[in-house]
Write a protein that holds these residues in place. Structure first.
Motif, mmCIF file in Angstrom:
data_model
loop_
_atom_site.group_PDB
_atom_site.id
_atom_site.type_symbol
_atom_site.label_atom_id
_atom_site.label_comp_id
_atom_site.label_asym_id
_atom_site.label_seq_id
_atom_site.Cartn_x
_atom_site.Cartn_y
_atom_site.Cartn_z
ATOM 1 N N GLN B 10 0.835 -1.201 0.000
ATOM 2 C CA GLN B 10 0.000 0.000 0.000
ATOM 3 C C GLN B 10 0.871 1.252 0.000
ATOM 4 O O GLN B 10 0.573 2.230 -0.693
ATOM 5 N N TRP B 23 -7.396 7.002 0.285
ATOM 6 C CA TRP B 23 -6.415 6.165 0.982
ATOM 7 C C TRP B 23 -5.109 6.924 1.125
ATOM 8 O O TRP B 23 -4.447 6.876 2.159
ATOM 9 N N HIS B 149 -18.247 -4.362 8.182
ATOM 10 C CA HIS B 149 -18.072 -3.340 7.155
ATOM 11 C C HIS B 149 -18.470 -3.912 5.805
ATOM 12 O O HIS B 149 -18.121 -5.030 5.478
ATOM 13 N N ASN B 152 -14.440 -0.979 2.791
ATOM 14 C CA ASN B 152 -13.245 -0.786 3.595
ATOM 15 C C ASN B 152 -13.450 0.347 4.588
ATOM 16 O O ASN B 152 -14.088 1.341 4.270
ATOM 17 N N GLU B 153 -12.926 0.163 5.758
ATOM 18 C CA GLU B 153 -12.946 1.232 6.748
ATOM 19 C C GLU B 153 -11.500 1.546 7.120
ATOM 20 O O GLU B 153 -10.791 0.683 7.629
ATOM 21 N N LEU B 154 -11.078 2.770 6.812
ATOM 22 C CA LEU B 154 -9.725 3.199 7.186
ATOM 23 C C LEU B 154 -9.836 4.083 8.408
ATOM 24 O O LEU B 154 -10.655 5.000 8.433
ATOM 25 N N LEU B 176 -6.972 -0.850 8.970
ATOM 26 C CA LEU B 176 -7.839 -1.167 7.830
ATOM 27 C C LEU B 176 -8.755 -2.311 8.215
ATOM 28 O O LEU B 176 -8.313 -3.359 8.664
ATOM 29 N N ASP B 178 -12.326 -4.585 6.948
ATOM 30 C CA ASP B 178 -13.266 -4.830 5.853
ATOM 31 C C ASP B 178 -14.321 -5.834 6.305
ATOM 32 O O ASP B 178 -14.485 -6.077 7.503
#
Lengths: 204, 222
Positions: B10, B23, B149, B152-154, B176, B178
């Motif tokens: 990433q 992101w 979720h 995606n949850e950041l 992160l 999901d």
């Protein structure tokens, strides 16, 4: 062997990356300090074709690729003074500038430039003010030496520096703990770092 | 102490400018707070610069580049750019929270705080085309109902710490989540916990009365 072939020789000579980086750094210094055109033309001859081939691979459009080269190299000419010798090689710096410009070009094409721009994400072309996150002092000397110099600072500055660099606290936390304004913590940090830099230079 | 970081891949996408903008924003804010990832980013930049700029194969100056070079040298030095003064903190109930550099620009685009269920506060942030992010403040003992979720949850912990039953997250941690994660965040720190969160789909609450929230979950955190 023929004489008078300096240009060809220069181009075909295989150079060690380190040697090349030192040479390019020296050009950047002369550009920053003297607007040295010879230095810029050497640096440009080395990097512009490389930036162009990067741009072509990324964008695949000749006109846009040339625009990317133009913007990148114009920034190098105009902002050479922002290059930080201690933080990386000229090639890394120039790559990050090109990356930023490519990012903004793509956002612009999508009409989304306003959301977010490269400088939000990667502040390459800004004056770097003293930042508590920067640990570059450590790299220049041993911690012991710094400890000795630390003793020479006013006690108030020592307390702040220790809390931030040794204990890893944020400036806000230090301000809260000492019950002093954040601005005071910042100026104490800045003054202390300035003084430490001077001490390091004197003892280099 | 920061324990949770973005994956190496990433970060590579982030450094090369190819990561999703939202992101990138969260990663950039994490990097501001994380000396470890600062070093990573430096190393990756160096690697990428080698890959992209150091190939010695057939690169030469041509006449259009020569013209360009001369034009550039006619440019004067750009006037010093000063970083524009930005609000560097967020206020809630008389407390000030220092923001990482990357999020400062959005401080002024943050709507006012509103109280959610229990001890939770939320302030939406307009990210333009990227949608919305949220600052979420959990008062001490405050918790987000158990949820999973859809996307995606950041999450980036800006100040304080929270637990979710499995782990404890500290200031600066990058998280992160999901659809494979179900959790119930609770602020355990006595000062509460401020996070910045970005979700691409609404949360899905999984237990108790909170399930009643699901039809309205677009109102929460999205």
């Amino acid at each position: 062997m023929l004489v008078g072939m300096t240009v060809t020789e220069e181009q075909s000579r295989v150079r060690e990356p380190k040697e090349c980086a030192d040479e390019m750094s020296e050009y950047l210094r002369k550009i920053a300090e003297q607007r040295c055109r010879v230095s810029f033309s050497r640096l440009f001859s080395f990097f512009a074709p490389r930036v162009k081939s990067y741009a072509l691979r990324q964008i695949g459009n000749d006109a846009l690729a040339m625009e990317l080269v133009q913007d990148t190299m114009a920034n190098v000419w105009q902002k050479a003074h922002l290059f930080n010798y201690e933080k990386g090689s000229p090639s890394t710096w120039i790559f990050t500038i090109a990356r930023n410009i490519r990012f903004d070009m793509l956002r612009k094409q999508q009409n989304r430039k306003e959301d977010i721009c490269s400088e939000d994400l990667w502040p390459v072309l800004f004056e770097q003010t003293a930042d508590p996150n920067e640990a570059d002092l450590e790299e220049q000397t041993t911690l012991n030496q710094v400890g000795e110099f630390l003793d020479k600072l006013p006690v108030k500055q020592q307390v702040v520096i220790e809390a931030i660099y040794v204990k890893g606290k944020s400036q806000q936390e230090v301000a809260d703990e000492l019950d002093i304004p954040l601005g005071t913590v910042k100026s104490r940090t800045r003054l202390a770092l300035q003084r430490l830099r001077e001490l390091l230079k004197e003892n280099d | 102490m920061i324990k949770y970081h973005p994956e190496h891949e990433q970060l590579v996408k982030f450094v090369s400018g190819e990561a999703d903008p939202a992101w990138s924003l969260v990663m950039s804010a994490h990097v501001d707070m994380c000396p470890f990832c600062q070093k990573e980013v430096e190393a990756i930049s160096e690697e990428l610069s080698h890959e992209h700029l150091s190939n010695d194969a057939h690169v030469t100056m041509d006449s259009s580049l020569n013209l360009m070079m001369n034009d550039i040298m006619d440019l004067s030095t750009a006037s010093e750019e000063k970083e524009q003064s930005q609000t560097s903190y967020l206020e809630l109930e008389g407390r000030r929270f220092e923001l990482p550099r990357a999020l400062r620009r959005f401080a002024s685009k943050t709507d006012s705080w509103s109280r959610l269920v229990g001890k939770l506060w939320q302030a939406p942030v307009d990210l333009g085309e990227m949608g919305k992010g949220h600052f979420i403040f959990m008062e001490p003992g405050g918790s987000v109902p158990e949820h999973t979720h859809r996307g995606n949850e950041l999450t980036l912990v800006i100040n304080g710490e929270f637990q979710d039953g499995q782990r404890c997250y500290d200031t600066g941690d990058f998280i992160l989540m999901d659809s494979s994660n179900t959790h119930t965040p609770v602020a355990t720190h006595e000062d509460g916990c401020l996070v910045f969160s970005y979700v691409d789909e609404p949360l899905y609450f999984t237990s108790g009365l909170a399930r009643l929230l699901n039809p309205f979950s677009h109102l929460f955190f999205k």
